[in-house]
Design a protein around this motif. Structure first.
Motif, PDB file in Angstrom:
ATOM      1  N   SER A  56       0.649  -1.205  -0.111  1.00 21.44           N
ATOM      2  CA  SER A  56      -0.023   0.001  -0.059  1.00 21.44           C
ATOM      3  C   SER A  56       0.885   1.390  -0.050  1.00 21.44           C
ATOM      4  CB  SER A  56      -0.879   0.111   1.175  1.00 21.44           C
ATOM      5  OG  SER A  56      -0.124  -0.044   2.525  1.00 21.44           O
ATOM      6  N   THR A  57       1.990   1.233   0.356  1.00 20.24           N
ATOM      7  CA  THR A  57       2.996   2.321   0.469  1.00 20.24           C
ATOM      8  C   THR A  57       4.204   2.298  -0.097  1.00 20.24           C
ATOM      9  OG1 THR A  57       3.791   1.828   2.719  1.00 20.24           O
ATOM     10  CG2 THR A  57       1.670   3.202   2.737  1.00 20.24           C
ATOM     11  N   GLU A  58       4.875   3.292  -0.386  1.00 21.22           N
ATOM     12  CA  GLU A  58       6.218   3.107  -0.928  1.00 21.22           C
ATOM     13  C   GLU A  58       7.074   2.279   0.008  1.00 21.22           C
ATOM     14  OE1 GLU A  58       9.940   5.977  -2.555  1.00 21.22           O
ATOM     15  OE2 GLU A  58       8.397   6.785  -2.132  1.00 21.22           O
ATOM     16  N   ARG A  59       7.314   2.574   1.424  1.00 20.37           N
ATOM     17  CA  ARG A  59       7.819   2.258   2.255  1.00 20.37           C
ATOM     18  C   ARG A  59       7.754   0.548   2.461  1.00 20.37           C
ATOM     19  NH1 ARG A  59       7.134   0.700   7.356  1.00 20.37           N
ATOM     20  NH2 ARG A  59       5.294   1.859   7.772  1.00 20.37           N
ATOM     21  N   ARG A  60       6.628   0.294   2.608  1.00 21.38           N
ATOM     22  CA  ARG A  60       6.117  -1.281   2.592  1.00 21.38           C
ATOM     23  C   ARG A  60       6.413  -1.937   1.300  1.00 21.38           C
ATOM     24  NH1 ARG A  60       0.592  -0.202   5.783  1.00 21.38           N
ATOM     25  NH2 ARG A  60       1.397  -0.025   7.722  1.00 21.38           N
ATOM     26  N   THR A  61       6.559  -1.346  -0.005  1.00 23.41           N
ATOM     27  CA  THR A  61       6.593  -2.045  -1.059  1.00 23.41           C
ATOM     28  C   THR A  61       8.097  -2.187  -1.230  1.00 23.41           C
ATOM     29  OG1 THR A  61       4.560  -1.285  -2.118  1.00 23.41           O
ATOM     30  CG2 THR A  61       6.204  -2.008  -3.619  1.00 23.41           C
ATOM     31  N   ARG A  62       8.830  -1.094  -0.702  1.00 18.69           N
ATOM     32  CA  ARG A  62      10.295  -1.190  -0.781  1.00 18.69           C
ATOM     33  C   ARG A  62      10.896  -2.302   0.042  1.00 18.69           C
ATOM     34  NH1 ARG A  62      12.918   2.345  -3.979  1.00 18.69           N
ATOM     35  NH2 ARG A  62      11.826   4.491  -4.401  1.00 18.69           N
ATOM     36  N   ALA A  63      10.281  -2.553   1.314  1.00 16.93           N
ATOM     37  CA  ALA A  63      10.698  -3.656   2.345  1.00 16.93           C
ATOM     38  C   ALA A  63      10.316  -5.011   1.794  1.00 16.93           C
ATOM     39  CB  ALA A  63       9.829  -3.578   3.577  1.00 16.93           C
ATOM     40  N   TYR A  64       9.030  -5.087   0.904  1.00 16.26           N
ATOM     41  CA  TYR A  64       8.628  -6.088   0.383  1.00 16.26           C
ATOM     42  C   TYR A  64       9.633  -6.492  -1.061  1.00 16.26           C
ATOM     43  CZ  TYR A  64       5.687  -9.205  -2.736  1.00 16.26           C
ATOM     44  OH  TYR A  64       4.882 -10.244  -3.536  1.00 16.26           O
ATOM     45  N   LEU A  65      10.006  -5.575  -1.588  1.00 18.23           N
ATOM     46  CA  LEU A  65      11.002  -6.069  -2.810  1.00 18.23           C
ATOM     47  C   LEU A  65      12.405  -6.493  -2.114  1.00 18.23           C
ATOM     48  CD1 LEU A  65       9.990  -3.119  -5.289  1.00 18.23           C
ATOM     49  CD2 LEU A  65       9.701  -5.555  -5.999  1.00 18.23           C
ATOM     50  N   GLU A  66      12.795  -5.804  -1.113  1.00 20.84           N
ATOM     51  CA  GLU A  66      13.897  -6.252  -0.385  1.00 20.84           C
ATOM     52  C   GLU A  66      13.995  -7.760  -0.033  1.00 20.84           C
ATOM     53  OE1 GLU A  66      15.237  -3.455   2.708  1.00 20.84           O
ATOM     54  OE2 GLU A  66      15.162  -1.606   1.314  1.00 20.84           O
ATOM     55  N   ALA A  67      12.700  -8.067   0.691  1.00 16.66           N
ATOM     56  CA  ALA A  67      12.576  -9.462   1.035  1.00 16.66           C
ATOM     57  C   ALA A  67      12.681 -10.239  -0.067  1.00 16.66           C
ATOM     58  CB  ALA A  67      11.033  -9.615   1.715  1.00 16.66           C
ATOM     59  N   ILE A  68      11.892  -9.956  -1.382  1.00 15.83           N
ATOM     60  CA  ILE A  68      12.048 -10.809  -2.502  1.00 15.83           C
ATOM     61  C   ILE A  68      13.572 -10.881  -2.825  1.00 15.83           C
ATOM     62  CG2 ILE A  68      11.481 -10.918  -4.960  1.00 15.83           C
ATOM     63  CD1 ILE A  68       8.801  -9.635  -4.332  1.00 15.83           C
ATOM     64  N   ALA A  69      14.340  -9.998  -2.911  1.00 16.25           N
ATOM     65  CA  ALA A  69      15.770  -9.997  -3.278  1.00 16.25           C
ATOM     66  C   ALA A  69      16.646 -10.805  -2.379  1.00 16.25           C
ATOM     67  CB  ALA A  69      16.342  -8.608  -3.420  1.00 16.25           C
ATOM     68  N   LYS A  70      16.208 -10.798  -0.961  1.00 20.77           N
ATOM     69  CA  LYS A  70      16.870 -11.822  -0.046  1.00 20.77           C
ATOM     70  C   LYS A  70      16.559 -13.211  -0.365  1.00 20.77           C
ATOM     71  CE  LYS A  70      17.320  -8.256   3.589  1.00 20.77           C
ATOM     72  NZ  LYS A  70      16.648  -8.061   4.764  1.00 20.77           N
ATOM     73  N   THR A  71      15.413 -13.414  -0.774  1.00 18.48           N
ATOM     74  CA  THR A  71      15.098 -14.787  -1.152  1.00 18.48           C
ATOM     75  C   THR A  71      15.586 -15.371  -2.480  1.00 18.48           C
ATOM     76  OG1 THR A  71      13.092 -14.358  -0.060  1.00 18.48           O
ATOM     77  CG2 THR A  71      13.128 -16.171  -1.239  1.00 18.48           C
ATOM     78  N   SER A  72      15.542 -14.663  -3.555  1.00 13.88           N
ATOM     79  CA  SER A  72      15.931 -15.039  -4.751  1.00 13.88           C
ATOM     80  C   SER A  72      16.823 -13.891  -5.579  1.00 13.88           C
ATOM     81  CB  SER A  72      14.687 -15.407  -5.615  1.00 13.88           C
ATOM     82  OG  SER A  72      14.953 -15.383  -7.055  1.00 13.88           O
ATOM     83  N   SER A  73      17.845 -14.348  -6.258  1.00 17.80           N
ATOM     84  CA  SER A  73      18.535 -13.320  -7.067  1.00 17.80           C
ATOM     85  C   SER A  73      17.777 -13.080  -8.600  1.00 17.80           C
ATOM     86  CB  SER A  73      19.689 -14.032  -7.344  1.00 17.80           C
ATOM     87  OG  SER A  73      19.885 -15.037  -8.100  1.00 17.80           O
ATOM     88  N   GLN A  74      16.849 -13.923  -8.775  1.00 16.79           N
ATOM     89  CA  GLN A  74      16.116 -13.457  -9.866  1.00 16.79           C
ATOM     90  C   GLN A  74      15.385 -12.339 -10.131  1.00 16.79           C
ATOM     91  OE1 GLN A  74      16.131 -15.689 -12.746  1.00 16.79           O
ATOM     92  NE2 GLN A  74      17.309 -17.177 -11.657  1.00 16.79           N
ATOM     93  N   PRO A  75      15.030 -11.578 -10.941  1.00 15.88           N
ATOM     94  CA  PRO A  75      14.232 -10.149 -11.226  1.00 15.88           C
ATOM     95  C   PRO A  75      13.046 -10.464 -11.116  1.00 15.88           C
ATOM     96  CG  PRO A  75      15.083 -10.891 -13.433  1.00 15.88           C
ATOM     97  CD  PRO A  75      15.767 -12.057 -12.673  1.00 15.88           C
ATOM     98  N   VAL A  76      12.192  -9.677 -10.536  1.00 15.59           N
ATOM     99  CA  VAL A  76      10.666  -9.651 -10.682  1.00 15.59           C
ATOM    100  C   VAL A  76      10.358  -9.352 -11.955  1.00 15.59           C
ATOM    101  CG1 VAL A  76       8.706  -8.886  -9.738  1.00 15.59           C
ATOM    102  CG2 VAL A  76      10.284  -8.909  -8.358  1.00 15.59           C
ATOM    103  N   ARG A  77       9.712 -10.330 -12.752  1.00 11.27           N
ATOM    104  CA  ARG A  77       9.477 -10.087 -14.378  1.00 11.27           C
ATOM    105  C   ARG A  77       7.940  -9.568 -14.234  1.00 11.27           C
ATOM    106  NH1 ARG A  77      13.879 -10.904 -17.199  1.00 11.27           N
ATOM    107  NH2 ARG A  77      15.284 -12.449 -16.495  1.00 11.27           N
ATOM    108  N   THR A  78       7.258 -10.422 -13.575  1.00 10.16           N
ATOM    109  CA  THR A  78       5.806  -9.957 -13.621  1.00 10.16           C
ATOM    110  C   THR A  78       5.130  -9.645 -12.380  1.00 10.16           C
ATOM    111  OG1 THR A  78       5.646 -11.668 -15.342  1.00 10.16           O
ATOM    112  CG2 THR A  78       3.628 -11.392 -14.281  1.00 10.16           C
TER     113      THR A  78
END
Length: 102
Positions: A56-78
């Motif tokens: 819902s917010t920039e801060r929360r989405t950035r934290a979510y994207l950081e969590a994705i990056a810690k889980t996988s080195s693959q880019p978010v494509r979709t």
């Protein structure tokens, strides 16, 4: 609950966490206790990550994207938006070159 000093004893919300619910399928769990919380998650494939909703917010989405990056080195494509409400879409603009499916 109120303590003897009149202060309210309320636990602060914890930090969001990633939980693998099946092979390559992850839930991003944001703790209750604040406003505008949504459910998100992502799937990790051999060529990229698919996100189900943004936050819902920039801060929360950035934290979510950081969590994705810690889980996988693959880019978010979709990025799949389950529906149009802001708690699921306001962070869409932070997904760079990902294809948005709504």
């Amino acid at each position: 609950m109120t303590s003897s000093h009149g202060h309210q004893d309320r636990a602060e919300p914890g930090s969001p966490r990633v939980q693998e619910v099946s092979d390559g399928v992850f839930a991003y769990i944001q703790p209750d206790g604040t406003w505008f919380i949504n459910n998100t998650g992502f799937l990790v494939g051999s060529r990229g990550v698919t996100s189900v909703d943004a936050c819902s917010t920039e801060r929360r989405t950035r934290a979510y994207l950081e969590a994705i990056a810690k889980t996988s080195s693959q880019p978010v494509r979709t990025l799949i938006n389950t529906h149009h409400h802001g708690d699921h879409t306001h962070g869409n603009y932070l997904f760079g070159d990902a294809t948005i499916v709504a």
